[in-house]
Write an enzyme that holds these catalytic residues in place. Structure first.
Site, PDB file in Angstrom:
ATOM      1  N   LYS A 172       0.838  -1.203   0.000  1.00 17.59           N
ATOM      2  CA  LYS A 172       0.000   0.000   0.000  1.00 17.59           C
ATOM      3  C   LYS A 172       0.872   1.252   0.000  1.00 17.59           C
ATOM      4  O   LYS A 172       0.593   2.215  -0.726  1.00 17.59           O
ATOM      5  CB  LYS A 172      -0.930  -0.002   1.211  1.00 17.59           C
ATOM      6  CG  LYS A 172      -1.722   1.287   1.438  1.00 17.59           C
ATOM      7  CD  LYS A 172      -2.773   1.539   0.350  1.00 17.59           C
ATOM      8  CE  LYS A 172      -3.451   2.896   0.517  1.00 17.59           C
ATOM      9  NZ  LYS A 172      -4.450   2.925   1.582  1.00 17.59           N
ATOM     10  N   LYS A 240      -0.691  11.918   5.582  1.00 18.36           N
ATOM     11  CA  LYS A 240      -0.518  10.898   6.624  1.00 18.36           C
ATOM     12  C   LYS A 240       0.161   9.647   6.043  1.00 18.36           C
ATOM     13  O   LYS A 240       1.082   9.089   6.635  1.00 18.36           O
ATOM     14  CB  LYS A 240      -1.877  10.530   7.222  1.00 18.36           C
ATOM     15  CG  LYS A 240      -1.849   9.369   8.200  1.00 18.36           C
ATOM     16  CD  LYS A 240      -3.022   8.425   7.975  1.00 18.36           C
ATOM     17  CE  LYS A 240      -2.588   7.005   7.793  1.00 18.36           C
ATOM     18  NZ  LYS A 240      -3.642   6.117   7.317  1.00 18.36           N
TER      19      LYS A 240
END
Lengths: 293, 293
Positions: A172, A240
């Site tokens: 990811k 983030k």
């Protein structure tokens, strides 16, 4: 007997996923920090629980979908956490995007109590969560991933088992490196072409089919041209995830020239309160450097 | 009467294009600085000339395919250049990738002698040149582009008229910004995943269909995994095109954060004599920074 399933975290992604699980006939117990968000799921047939621990006590498999590393840690091991409620033989599926290192530690800690762990971060946005077309990158032992698979198939359409626990998260994060690098290229190319007085729509048409082509060019460059900053993926969540990339790379002592630069270029957007714009607003920072904003 | 066509520059791209023009039935006069390279074209039915001027004297339309800004300048305005040989009413089609500013100056200078100019840089590599499937980004006045179109259609399959003279070059350079930015993303993502111990082929499979997808990821990342550095586009030509981007951006006073960084990252490859490797060898510089090479 089919697994009883729990779901913790009914945010923009989690609520769509949980709804798809209920609609597929899964017996679902749900929890959310803001309790009101459980109401639409209860209407669909889910049972609301008062704590993550209570979810776990009522479940064989617990799916987590929260924002960041500390949130998963809290859900698992905080007061009234999942780890206190899940019986040996249970399985945790974490679909949040978080630290690969923390992920491996959680898996080890849960294994001590006889609980298995699979990391399954996803891409595809809120539309993908609603429509059940998410792409899911799965890390875990073969048997655990096999057990998780029926539930992942109820929320996603492309599920790739990439390796042991933690490898889903790394994949990811690698995806996020690609996304933002491609976006920086799009931003710089558009800014260059704009400074040269070109018709940007024609530039996109001329190049998108060739070696310069990318998903970000085809999907987001037209939005940039139209000053359409509606999010596919929000700036604050993008930042983030870049922080997670830079943390993980820092642990490995590998320099991230593109990602670190791009993370800096997102800062002015956050300073200007554009947290909720799409990650393609990176083009605004680049345009500003060119005096175009 | 059909135009008589001239072709200057029979390098890796030009020879395939010239051959396709002859095969399509175009009456072609050819010139190359290294004269022996005209032989295969003469065998196909072209006529060889001794200078660019001689090509122009025998042509209504002259196509140029050379390496860099100074080369085009020499072909057009050097001793025995095209400008000295082409009669008023003639047309120059420059398929080289060169400076947009120089391109506009050439067009103005040729216009004084009644000669029209179209910039038509291309992508698609030597295979595209051989097969006639190049993508061509065209800048020029409508009437001139219309006149050039039949010849461009004999060498390319995707032809986009992007704007006035010079805009073809800007579009090509924007394409190069996209290519190398996407490649840096691929390199950094692969390096990060490799440092984390992942199976890189699985990473590509998991992410290439989503928002991180790009032509470079699908076509070049598998080559990187296989240590296959055969060129689709050579490192030295890539670096030359990045120099053109940075020159053009310098004239516009716009900062190119990604492109300037990437240009620096190509330097170690040129130092190591890897000029002829593919541009995806950028992954080798990035891997070296990670201690993986």
């Amino acid at each position: 007997m089919a697994d009883r399933v729990g779901f913790v975290g009914l945010g923009i992604m989690g609520r769509g996923m949980a709804a798809n699980l209920v609609r597929a006939g899964t017996a679902l117990t749900v929890y959310n920090r803001t309790a009101e968000r459980t109401a639409p799921l209860v209407e669909l047939g889910a049972v609301a629980a008062r704590t993550p621990r209570a979810v776990a006590q009522n479940s064989d498999v617990v799916i987590i979908c929260v924002s960041d590393t500390a949130d998963v840690e809290q859900v698992l091991f905080g007061t009234d956490g999942v780890a206190d409620g899940l019986a040996p033989g249970g399985l945790v599926i974490d679909t949040s995007t978080v630290s690969p290192t923390a992920t491996r530690h959680w898996a080890e800690r849960l294994a001590e109590g006889g609980v298995a762990f699979v990391d399954a971060p996803l891409t595809g946005g809120s539309e993908g969560a609603e429509q059940g077309t998410l792409s899911i990158m799965v890390g875990g032992a073969d048997a655990d991933v096999e057990r998780a698979l029926p539930y992942l198939q109820q929320v996603g359409s492309t599920i790739t088992h990439v390796g042991p626990v933690g490898h889903g998260q790394v994949t990811k994060l690698a995806n996020q490196i690609l996304v933002v690098s491609n976006m920086l290229g799009v931003a710089e190319a558009l800014m260059f072409a704009r400074a040269s007085g070109l018709d940007l729509a024609k530039v996109i048409t001329a190049v998108e089919g060739g070696a310069g082509g990318s998903w970000m060019l085809s999907k987001r460059a037209p939005q940039v041209i139209d000053d359409d900053w509606r999010p596919g993926f929000r700036v604050d969540l993008q930042q983030k995830d870049l922080r997670l990339v830079l943390e993980a790379a820092g642990e490995l002592r590998v320099p991230m020239l593109a990602t670190s630069l791009i993370s800096q270029l997102y800062q002015p957007l956050l300073r200007d309160g554009r947290d909720g714009d799409g990650n393609h607003a990176l083009a605004e920072t680049v345009a500003r450097l060119a005096g175009q904003r």
